[in-house]
Motif scaffolding. Structure first.
Motif, short mmCIF file in Angstrom:
data_model
loop_
_atom_site.label_atom_id
_atom_site.label_comp_id
_atom_site.label_asym_id
_atom_site.label_seq_id
_atom_site.Cartn_x
_atom_site.Cartn_y
_atom_site.Cartn_z
N PRO A 164 24.93 11.63 14.21
CA PRO A 164 25.90 11.76 15.28
C PRO A 164 26.04 13.21 15.72
N PRO A 165 26.75 13.43 16.83
CA PRO A 165 26.90 14.80 17.31
C PRO A 165 27.69 15.65 16.31
N ILE A 166 27.40 16.92 16.32
CA ILE A 166 28.10 17.86 15.44
C ILE A 166 29.39 18.28 16.14
N ARG A 167 30.46 18.26 15.40
CA ARG A 167 31.76 18.71 15.95
C ARG A 167 31.88 20.20 15.70
N LEU A 168 31.91 20.97 16.77
CA LEU A 168 32.06 22.41 16.65
C LEU A 168 33.54 22.75 16.55
N PRO A 169 33.86 23.75 15.70
CA PRO A 169 35.27 24.15 15.64
C PRO A 169 35.71 24.76 16.94
N ARG A 170 36.98 24.57 17.26
CA ARG A 170 37.53 25.16 18.48
C ARG A 170 37.61 26.66 18.35
#
Length: 173
Positions: A164-170
């Motif tokens: 799945p897509p990687i969640r980048l930190p805000r």
């Protein structure tokens, strides 16, 4: 599976295609001749259309390249955009989809067409594979000679992405 190979039209289940989409209607072997593979209407799918200047009013469709005989130009998994040879001219240097008959069966492959110095017409693989280095020659006198059915006018190669897509930190403010 049918052998109409690139039959015109769209799937009735999906309705008309958007101008920005083209239908993937089958596969073509990059290598030796292979049985012409046309997807059934329910197995067809669409991909984004590529820019093909001068061909907007000509029926275009995609075909998935399988194999490595044209991998220098179209690696395995590339989608080539084709038009009927009857709808355009064929030029030396074009990549073409070629049919050959084996009895009742129709086989297909993709090759680059070249007119050689002595006027012979050669169909060349363009491959890194040593098994795919020799041309096939067209011979007007031979009834069973391969026939040029389609001309490649472009290609689409999707980029493989991990899922799945990687969640980048805000970003902090």
């Amino acid at each position: 599976m049918t052998h109409g190979y690139f039959a015109a039209g769209t799937s009735a289940q999906r309705g008309p295609l958007l101008a920005q989409e083209l239908e993937v209607v089958g596969e073509v072997q990059g290598g030796t001749f292979r049985l012409a593979v046309e997807y059934s209407p329910e197995d067809r799918y669409v991909l984004p259309a590529i820019a093909t200047p001068g061909y907007d009013r000509v029926p275009r469709r995609y075909l998935k390249v399988i194999g490595d005989s044209v991998n220098l130009e179209f690696p395995d998994g590339t989608y080539v955009c084709v038009v009927s040879a009857a709808d355009t001219d064929v030029r030396s240097g074009d990549f073409v989809v070629v049919y050959a008959r084996q009895g009742e069966l129709r086989e297909a492959t993709i090759k680059q067409i070249m007119v050689e110095a002595e006027g012979r017409i050669a169909l060349w693989p363009r491959s890194t594979d040593p098994q795919h280095q020799a041309p096939i020659y067209l011979n007007d006198d031979d009834q069973d000679a391969p026939e040029i059915a389609y001309v490649v006018i472009g290609a689409y190669k999707p980029v493989d992405r991990p899922a799945p897509p990687i969640r980048l930190p805000r970003a902090r403010r």
